[in-house]
Design a protein around this motif. Sequence first.
Motif, PDB file in Angstrom:
ATOM      1  N   THR A 101      -1.674   2.268   2.350  1.00 21.53           N
ATOM      2  CA  THR A 101      -2.236   2.440   1.119  1.00 21.53           C
ATOM      3  C   THR A 101      -3.913   1.684   0.873  1.00 21.53           C
ATOM      4  OG1 THR A 101      -1.035   0.904  -0.244  1.00 21.53           O
ATOM      5  CG2 THR A 101      -0.331   3.188  -0.311  1.00 21.53           C
ATOM      6  N   HIS A 102      -3.672   0.483   1.545  1.00 23.87           N
ATOM      7  CA  HIS A 102      -4.761  -0.618   1.470  1.00 23.87           C
ATOM      8  C   HIS A 102      -4.320  -1.859   2.150  1.00 23.87           C
ATOM      9  CE1 HIS A 102      -2.326  -1.880  -2.176  1.00 23.87           C
ATOM     10  NE2 HIS A 102      -3.152  -3.134  -2.219  1.00 23.87           N
ATOM     11  N   LEU A 103      -5.200  -2.596   2.662  1.00 22.86           N
ATOM     12  CA  LEU A 103      -4.776  -3.540   3.752  1.00 22.86           C
ATOM     13  C   LEU A 103      -4.769  -5.064   3.142  1.00 22.86           C
ATOM     14  CD1 LEU A 103      -7.700  -2.137   6.093  1.00 22.86           C
ATOM     15  CD2 LEU A 103      -5.115  -1.900   6.180  1.00 22.86           C
ATOM     16  N   HIS A 104      -4.279  -5.140   1.857  1.00 23.32           N
ATOM     17  CA  HIS A 104      -3.743  -6.706   1.411  1.00 23.32           C
ATOM     18  C   HIS A 104      -2.281  -6.683   2.107  1.00 23.32           C
ATOM     19  CE1 HIS A 104      -5.988  -6.240  -2.555  1.00 23.32           C
ATOM     20  NE2 HIS A 104      -6.758  -6.616  -1.616  1.00 23.32           N
ATOM     21  N   PHE A 105      -2.072  -8.074   2.411  1.00 21.43           N
ATOM     22  CA  PHE A 105      -1.092  -8.509   3.362  1.00 21.43           C
ATOM     23  C   PHE A 105       0.204  -8.171   2.909  1.00 21.43           C
ATOM     24  CE2 PHE A 105      -1.383 -11.968   0.194  1.00 21.43           C
ATOM     25  CZ  PHE A 105       0.043 -11.911  -0.108  1.00 21.43           C
ATOM     26  N   ASP A 106       0.701  -7.884   1.728  1.00 19.83           N
ATOM     27  CA  ASP A 106       1.893  -7.426   1.347  1.00 19.83           C
ATOM     28  C   ASP A 106       2.036  -5.886   1.633  1.00 19.83           C
ATOM     29  OD1 ASP A 106       0.121  -7.325  -0.774  1.00 19.83           O
ATOM     30  OD2 ASP A 106       1.742  -6.681  -2.002  1.00 19.83           O
ATOM     31  N   HIS A 107       1.085  -5.104   2.109  1.00 18.63           N
ATOM     32  CA  HIS A 107       1.267  -3.858   2.388  1.00 18.63           C
ATOM     33  C   HIS A 107       1.071  -3.483   3.813  1.00 18.63           C
ATOM     34  CE1 HIS A 107       0.766  -2.384  -1.994  1.00 18.63           C
ATOM     35  NE2 HIS A 107       0.219  -3.607  -2.041  1.00 18.63           N
ATOM     36  N   VAL A 108       0.405  -4.564   4.539  1.00 17.19           N
ATOM     37  CA  VAL A 108       0.016  -4.063   6.014  1.00 17.19           C
ATOM     38  C   VAL A 108       0.590  -5.298   6.860  1.00 17.19           C
ATOM     39  CG1 VAL A 108      -2.234  -5.440   5.960  1.00 17.19           C
ATOM     40  CG2 VAL A 108      -1.913  -3.614   7.396  1.00 17.19           C
ATOM     41  N   GLY A 109       1.235  -6.351   6.574  1.00 12.74           N
ATOM     42  CA  GLY A 109       1.744  -7.410   7.347  1.00 12.74           C
ATOM     43  C   GLY A 109       2.571  -7.054   8.224  1.00 12.74           C
ATOM     44  N   THR A 192      -8.763  -2.581  -5.630  1.00 14.83           N
ATOM     45  CA  THR A 192      -9.643  -2.876  -4.121  1.00 14.83           C
ATOM     46  C   THR A 192     -10.257  -1.670  -3.855  1.00 14.83           C
ATOM     47  OG1 THR A 192      -9.431  -3.690  -2.396  1.00 14.83           O
ATOM     48  CG2 THR A 192      -7.762  -2.119  -2.678  1.00 14.83           C
ATOM     49  N   GLU A 193     -11.538  -1.626  -3.015  1.00 16.53           N
ATOM     50  CA  GLU A 193     -12.181  -0.443  -2.634  1.00 16.53           C
ATOM     51  C   GLU A 193     -11.405   0.705  -2.072  1.00 16.53           C
ATOM     52  OE1 GLU A 193     -15.942   1.495  -2.009  1.00 16.53           O
ATOM     53  OE2 GLU A 193     -15.097   0.170  -3.106  1.00 16.53           O
ATOM     54  N   LYS A 194     -11.179   1.944  -2.618  1.00 20.45           N
ATOM     55  CA  LYS A 194     -10.530   2.942  -1.657  1.00 20.45           C
ATOM     56  C   LYS A 194      -9.198   2.682  -1.393  1.00 20.45           C
ATOM     57  CE  LYS A 194     -14.491   5.310  -2.341  1.00 20.45           C
ATOM     58  NZ  LYS A 194     -14.800   4.598  -3.455  1.00 20.45           N
ATOM     59  N   GLN A 195      -8.449   2.329  -2.349  1.00 21.44           N
ATOM     60  CA  GLN A 195      -7.066   2.313  -2.268  1.00 21.44           C
ATOM     61  C   GLN A 195      -6.504   3.893  -2.160  1.00 21.44           C
ATOM     62  OE1 GLN A 195      -3.186   0.626  -4.429  1.00 21.44           O
ATOM     63  NE2 GLN A 195      -4.790   0.742  -5.608  1.00 21.44           N
ATOM     64  N   MET A 196      -5.615   4.133  -1.422  1.00 23.63           N
ATOM     65  CA  MET A 196      -5.063   5.646  -1.115  1.00 23.63           C
ATOM     66  C   MET A 196      -3.712   5.820  -1.770  1.00 23.63           C
ATOM     67  SD  MET A 196      -6.805   6.659   2.642  1.00 23.63           S
ATOM     68  CE  MET A 196      -5.820   5.505   3.293  1.00 23.63           C
TER      69      MET A 196
END
Length: 286
Positions: A101-109, A192-196
């Motif tokens: 959905t976006h690249l913050h650490f709690d979503h992509v880690g 954040t920019e372009k969250q999906m």
Amino acid sequence: MKIYPVETGNFKLDGGAMFGVVPKTIWQRTNPADDNNLIDVAARSLLIEDGDRLILVDTGMGNKQSDRFFGYYYRWGDFTIDASLKKHGFHRDDITDVFLTHLHFDHVGGAIQWNKNRTGYEPAFKNAKFWTNEKHWKWAIEPNPREKASFLTENLIPMKESGQLSFINYSGESFLKNSTLGFDIRFVDGHTEKQMLPQFSYQGKTIVFMADLIPTVGHISLPYIMGYDTRPLMTLTEKEIFLNEAADHNYYLFFEHDAHNQLCTLKHTERGVRLNQVYTFNELFK
């Protein structure tokens, strides 16, 4: 199509940061804080089994960061992504696509892990494509000072170097129907920019994966916006549009960050759109 909730691990965050300008005396009614002002937070992913594809939406924090790093987030409970996948009969090597959905650490880690010798990093899902969009990718690898601590290089560059990084085709629309992955995508920019946000029909119900637009049931009311959002007034507008649409069409909101509520519906009231009913996944989809 079949869908499954995937619990990757719970943690805690400062309640004030999670609710921005809303006073604690109000937000703690729905999200009670402990003695350190911390509230319970989930990292709940969604697994979509659709034909030959097994799509994981977000991955949680993962486990490669230092003890000092995790010390800021007070992890609790015994959920892991591997145990959750196994519960549904899958292994991480079965995943064909990881939608971020976006690249913050709690979503992509959780998308990237240490290699066997701990000398570098490698994809945690070796057979999967990792999906983001070019605008958000650029936003993440050239971060603004406010978000720099959330976009960690070790979560991003190994994804590109592996050759497994792919981009959703974004041409300026706020709603993309029938994306490459087979579901619709809502694009929002307040957090954040372009969250999906994935949106799809399942067993006659419209499900929307909320990510960080509406992180918990306690964030449904319009002014309840996270202090983490880069453009809170834009979030306000995006929430208002979505909440009215969701109440009009009886959407089911799937919460990524609500540790105690998995899904809900909304209703119109004299005070605006409010919570209608909460559900567990198992009682809604028996």
